[in-house]
Design a protein around this motif. Sequence first.
Motif, PDB file in Angstrom:
ATOM      1  N   GLY A 123       0.835  -1.207   0.000  1.00  0.00           N
ATOM      2  CA  GLY A 123       0.000   0.000   0.000  1.00  0.00           C
ATOM      3  C   GLY A 123       0.867   1.253   0.000  1.00  0.00           C
ATOM      4  O   GLY A 123       0.591   2.234  -0.696  1.00  0.00           O
ATOM      5  N   MET A 124       1.941   1.197   0.797  1.00  0.00           N
ATOM      6  CA  MET A 124       2.868   2.329   0.900  1.00  0.00           C
ATOM      7  C   MET A 124       3.582   2.546  -0.434  1.00  0.00           C
ATOM      8  O   MET A 124       3.681   3.659  -0.939  1.00  0.00           O
ATOM      9  CB  MET A 124       3.891   1.944   1.979  1.00  0.00           C
ATOM     10  N   ALA A 125       4.057   1.449  -1.017  1.00  0.00           N
ATOM     11  CA  ALA A 125       4.782   1.540  -2.290  1.00  0.00           C
ATOM     12  C   ALA A 125       3.863   2.039  -3.400  1.00  0.00           C
ATOM     13  O   ALA A 125       4.284   2.808  -4.260  1.00  0.00           O
ATOM     14  CB  ALA A 125       5.369   0.173  -2.659  1.00  0.00           C
ATOM     15  N   GLU A 126       2.601   1.608  -3.358  1.00  0.00           N
ATOM     16  CA  GLU A 126       1.635   2.036  -4.377  1.00  0.00           C
ATOM     17  C   GLU A 126       1.481   3.545  -4.379  1.00  0.00           C
ATOM     18  O   GLU A 126       1.372   4.173  -5.427  1.00  0.00           O
ATOM     19  CB  GLU A 126       0.264   1.432  -4.074  1.00  0.00           C
ATOM     20  N   LYS A 127       1.450   4.139  -3.191  1.00  0.00           N
ATOM     21  CA  LYS A 127       1.264   5.581  -3.110  1.00  0.00           C
ATOM     22  C   LYS A 127       2.430   6.307  -3.769  1.00  0.00           C
ATOM     23  O   LYS A 127       2.248   7.346  -4.389  1.00  0.00           O
ATOM     24  CB  LYS A 127       1.130   6.014  -1.650  1.00  0.00           C
ATOM     25  N   LEU A 128       3.642   5.766  -3.617  1.00  0.00           N
ATOM     26  CA  LEU A 128       4.804   6.423  -4.186  1.00  0.00           C
ATOM     27  C   LEU A 128       5.064   6.059  -5.638  1.00  0.00           C
ATOM     28  O   LEU A 128       5.600   6.855  -6.388  1.00  0.00           O
ATOM     29  CB  LEU A 128       6.042   6.087  -3.344  1.00  0.00           C
ATOM     30  N   MET A 129       4.721   4.832  -6.026  1.00  0.00           N
ATOM     31  CA  MET A 129       5.141   4.355  -7.353  1.00  0.00           C
ATOM     32  C   MET A 129       3.995   3.939  -8.260  1.00  0.00           C
ATOM     33  O   MET A 129       4.245   3.513  -9.384  1.00  0.00           O
ATOM     34  CB  MET A 129       6.066   3.142  -7.186  1.00  0.00           C
ATOM     35  N   GLY A 130       2.775   3.985  -7.794  1.00  0.00           N
ATOM     36  CA  GLY A 130       1.660   3.555  -8.626  1.00  0.00           C
ATOM     37  C   GLY A 130       1.300   2.102  -8.419  1.00  0.00           C
ATOM     38  O   GLY A 130       0.157   1.766  -8.148  1.00  0.00           O
ATOM     39  N   HIS A 131       2.287   1.227  -8.534  1.00  0.00           N
ATOM     40  CA  HIS A 131       2.113  -0.185  -8.213  1.00  0.00           C
ATOM     41  C   HIS A 131       3.311  -0.605  -7.381  1.00  0.00           C
ATOM     42  O   HIS A 131       4.347   0.051  -7.416  1.00  0.00           O
ATOM     43  CB  HIS A 131       2.014  -1.043  -9.471  1.00  0.00           C
ATOM     44  N   ALA A 132       3.167  -1.713  -6.659  1.00  0.00           N
ATOM     45  CA  ALA A 132       4.231  -2.086  -5.735  1.00  0.00           C
ATOM     46  C   ALA A 132       5.188  -3.106  -6.332  1.00  0.00           C
ATOM     47  O   ALA A 132       4.752  -4.058  -6.957  1.00  0.00           O
ATOM     48  CB  ALA A 132       3.617  -2.654  -4.464  1.00  0.00           C
ATOM     49  N   PRO A 133       6.509  -2.896  -6.170  1.00  0.00           N
ATOM     50  CA  PRO A 133       7.463  -3.954  -6.509  1.00  0.00           C
ATOM     51  C   PRO A 133       7.594  -4.949  -5.354  1.00  0.00           C
ATOM     52  O   PRO A 133       6.910  -4.818  -4.344  1.00  0.00           O
ATOM     53  CB  PRO A 133       8.762  -3.193  -6.739  1.00  0.00           C
ATOM     54  N   ALA A 134       8.470  -5.945  -5.554  1.00  0.00           N
ATOM     55  CA  ALA A 134       8.657  -6.985  -4.543  1.00  0.00           C
ATOM     56  C   ALA A 134       9.305  -6.446  -3.272  1.00  0.00           C
ATOM     57  O   ALA A 134       9.850  -5.342  -3.260  1.00  0.00           O
ATOM     58  CB  ALA A 134       9.533  -8.094  -5.121  1.00  0.00           C
ATOM     59  N   GLY A 135       9.280  -7.236  -2.233  1.00  0.00           N
ATOM     60  CA  GLY A 135      10.036  -6.924  -1.029  1.00  0.00           C
ATOM     61  C   GLY A 135      11.516  -7.199  -1.280  1.00  0.00           C
ATOM     62  O   GLY A 135      11.873  -8.067  -2.069  1.00  0.00           O
ATOM     63  N   ILE A 136      12.387  -6.424  -0.631  1.00  0.00           N
ATOM     64  CA  ILE A 136      13.835  -6.608  -0.756  1.00  0.00           C
ATOM     65  C   ILE A 136      14.427  -6.638   0.650  1.00  0.00           C
ATOM     66  O   ILE A 136      14.009  -5.860   1.506  1.00  0.00           O
ATOM     67  CB  ILE A 136      14.473  -5.461  -1.588  1.00  0.00           C
ATOM     68  N   PHE A 137      15.390  -7.512   0.883  1.00  0.00           N
ATOM     69  CA  PHE A 137      16.048  -7.567   2.190  1.00  0.00           C
ATOM     70  C   PHE A 137      16.718  -6.230   2.499  1.00  0.00           C
ATOM     71  O   PHE A 137      17.440  -5.679   1.648  1.00  0.00           O
ATOM     72  CB  PHE A 137      17.134  -8.644   2.203  1.00  0.00           C
ATOM     73  N   GLY A 138      16.480  -5.707   3.699  1.00  0.00           N
ATOM     74  CA  GLY A 138      17.240  -4.547   4.175  1.00  0.00           C
ATOM     75  C   GLY A 138      17.187  -3.362   3.243  1.00  0.00           C
ATOM     76  O   GLY A 138      18.203  -2.687   3.054  1.00  0.00           O
ATOM     77  N   TYR A 139      16.043  -3.081   2.634  1.00  0.00           N
ATOM     78  CA  TYR A 139      16.003  -1.973   1.684  1.00  0.00           C
ATOM     79  C   TYR A 139      14.741  -1.143   1.850  1.00  0.00           C
ATOM     80  O   TYR A 139      13.958  -1.012   0.908  1.00  0.00           O
ATOM     81  CB  TYR A 139      16.178  -2.479   0.245  1.00  0.00           C
ATOM     82  N   SER A 140      14.525  -0.601   3.018  1.00  0.00           N
ATOM     83  CA  SER A 140      13.447   0.332   3.329  1.00  0.00           C
ATOM     84  C   SER A 140      12.113  -0.370   3.576  1.00  0.00           C
ATOM     85  O   SER A 140      11.931  -1.519   3.217  1.00  0.00           O
ATOM     86  CB  SER A 140      13.263   1.405   2.245  1.00  0.00           C
ATOM     87  N   HIS A 141      11.212   0.391   4.199  1.00  0.00           N
ATOM     88  CA  HIS A 141       9.908  -0.185   4.557  1.00  0.00           C
ATOM     89  C   HIS A 141       8.968  -0.218   3.372  1.00  0.00           C
ATOM     90  O   HIS A 141       8.117  -1.103   3.272  1.00  0.00           O
ATOM     91  CB  HIS A 141       9.324   0.580   5.735  1.00  0.00           C
ATOM     92  N   MET A 142       9.126   0.743   2.472  1.00  0.00           N
ATOM     93  CA  MET A 142       8.342   0.728   1.246  1.00  0.00           C
ATOM     94  C   MET A 142       8.574  -0.575   0.476  1.00  0.00           C
ATOM     95  O   MET A 142       7.697  -1.058  -0.212  1.00  0.00           O
ATOM     96  CB  MET A 142       8.793   1.936   0.428  1.00  0.00           C
ATOM     97  N   LEU A 143       9.775  -1.143   0.599  1.00  0.00           N
ATOM     98  CA  LEU A 143      10.088  -2.397  -0.068  1.00  0.00           C
ATOM     99  C   LEU A 143      10.022  -3.560   0.930  1.00  0.00           C
ATOM    100  O   LEU A 143      10.798  -4.513   0.842  1.00  0.00           O
ATOM    101  CB  LEU A 143      11.439  -2.315  -0.772  1.00  0.00           C
TER     102      LEU A 143
END
Lengths: 297, 389
Positions: free
Chosen positions: B112-132
């Motif tokens: 939901g957070m990533a969608e607000k910033l990027m339109g759609h969300a990418p995958a989760g990434i280890f140790g790379y911010s809460h948006m991810l």
Amino acid sequence: MMTDRFARALGWTSLALGAAHLAAPRAVTRLCGVDDAPGATTVARLVGGRELLHAALLLGAKNPAQWAWSRVAGDTMDLGVLGRAAANRTGARRARALAALGAVAGITALDAVCARRGSAKTKGPLQVRASIIINKPREEVYHFWRDLENLPSFMVHLDSVRTINQRRSRWKVKGPFADLEREAEIIDERAGDLIAWRSVPGTGVSTAGLVSFTDGPGGRGTVVDVSLEYGAPGRKLAAAVARIFGEHPKQQVRDDLRRFKQVMETGEVVRSEGSPEGHRALRQLHQRPAQPIGGRA
Amino acid sequence: MKANVWAGRNRLEIQDVPDPQILNARDAIVRVTSTAICGSDLHLVDGYIPTVKKGDVLGHEFMGEVVEVGPGVRNLHVADRVVVPFPIACGACFACQDGLYSVCENSNPNAGMAEKLMGHAPAGIFGYSHMLGGFPGGQAEYVRVPFADVGPIKIEDDLPDEKVLFLSDIFPTGFMGAEMCDIKPGQTIAIWGAGPVGQLAAASAFLLGADRVIVIDRFPYRLRRVQRTGAEVLNYEEVNVLEALRDMTGGRGPDACIDAVGMEAHHPTPAIYAYDRTKQAARMETERPYVLREAIMACRNGGVVSVIGVYGGFVDKFPMGTVMNRSLTIRTGQCHVQRYIEPLLDRIRAGEIDPSFVISHRMPLSEAPRGFELFKHKQDECNKVVLTP
Ligand SMILES: [Zn+2]
Ligand SMILES: [Zn+2]
């Protein structure tokens, strides 16, 4: 629409007032009868800045009428200042302060009318709609949802759903202090296509919902489309839930659907240490740091 | 356990944090044996990636030994040696089944957070911010690996950590950067950035049949290192890159251009650098996109611009007219590591490439903050730091 045009007009007024305050603060203070006060021009400049802020809000916002409240707040401040100024002065200065006071009072009334209309516009039943595509056959997706007791596995605010019979079920919602219970009945159902339900009248909140299942574009997966409506009392509850959990019902439904997809496609709700309880978009600032959780989570 | 933790902009600390534990059935816990500092970690440290939080454990390039598996993981067992891809992917969604693992639709719990910033969300990434996703990273003694039955690859022979560690991120990233160029024999590829990813992209471009590779950077020691792959080099502080590339390609321009730099690029003209640097400092734009602009300008008509450098938000003054009028193709993406890890392991086994040539520094995990210092400020000819917990 009329209200918004009205609000935009107030925005232009703010822009003009702000510009006047900043360009000719001395003239403004003289006009209001406060040119004798120390620091009067500084105050006039600050007021000018505030007016420019109102202008930005009213001219820049999508629904400007609601922002008219910001002008009402500013007006109230001005009324206070001018009232004190009039009380402490005599002669021509007092007359000018009183005239300014009258003018500001008139503007305040206009602002308040505009703001009230703007707020009233957002009342009425609250409707929420969201959809998601799931990489599973329609039958499978439909059956998982139709077994209503599965719903709490992906709807985080639901504590439990107990089916009473084919049509009726009891829903327990997590509350901040106590659990809320309500009964729901299925009012329409087409196997594999859609399920419609509403809360049983007299069991608290009035909500209604419809979930439909259709084949995804290109025959791939299933599109799940959810519409929810909260009636007048339900609207309040939805707002309360939103306040407690820090998220809008719209966001809540989207997040629930995302978890539904996770459960259908991967067999589990994905959890990270930063948000172990699930995802709540507007609560991002309250997330735990992304580091392992001590003790059993 | 000990972990390298983000403690504020440009502040890292080795902290004691709890040991990770299994949260989901398809999790595994991995004891990290080697981890690395990645260039994209620097954007986090510098505070340019939104939604990083104090206390976040960093690191997304790591490998180790499985010490615990959840009941849903059948293909991994305790004591298996694994390399873990940096994007987390479920393997079951439309994106994963299409090989687009870094945009997995299920692995980001903060979609939901990533969608607000990027339109759609990418995958989760280890140790790379809460948006991810808000997943703790691998610069730690132990990591929880979600969907452990999908991403990690077992290393069954006696290849040392150093030869396979970079399968986790920079080797597939560099390789994908070259692969996106659709290289045909005889072609010339230009690469901006002679860091470890640029070096591996250069090596990959040759593996994929490029005739010439030209790498652009400003640090002589990095340019010297990339020359080992057979690449020609340009120092952008000494030459006008656009003119030099034009001259080297008969006026046509390189067939494809790889941006292996991303959002914190430098520019030799102080005024231009200051313009974007100021806007970025005021948080009015998140990127300093000189490389992207220059790669677009340099590319031949109808060529490909392949972007593997990390961007976080919004770019100012993007030469879209050039892209459109000259029939350019822009291809981008966080690396879909899971797609490349097996074939690249085969290439390492076959002796076609040994990615460990990028390593310049080795140190214990406890010295991670010093490693970041060296790497960030390019001190001591620092090229790539490997950390051992
Ligand atoms: Zn990386
Ligand atoms: Zn997936």
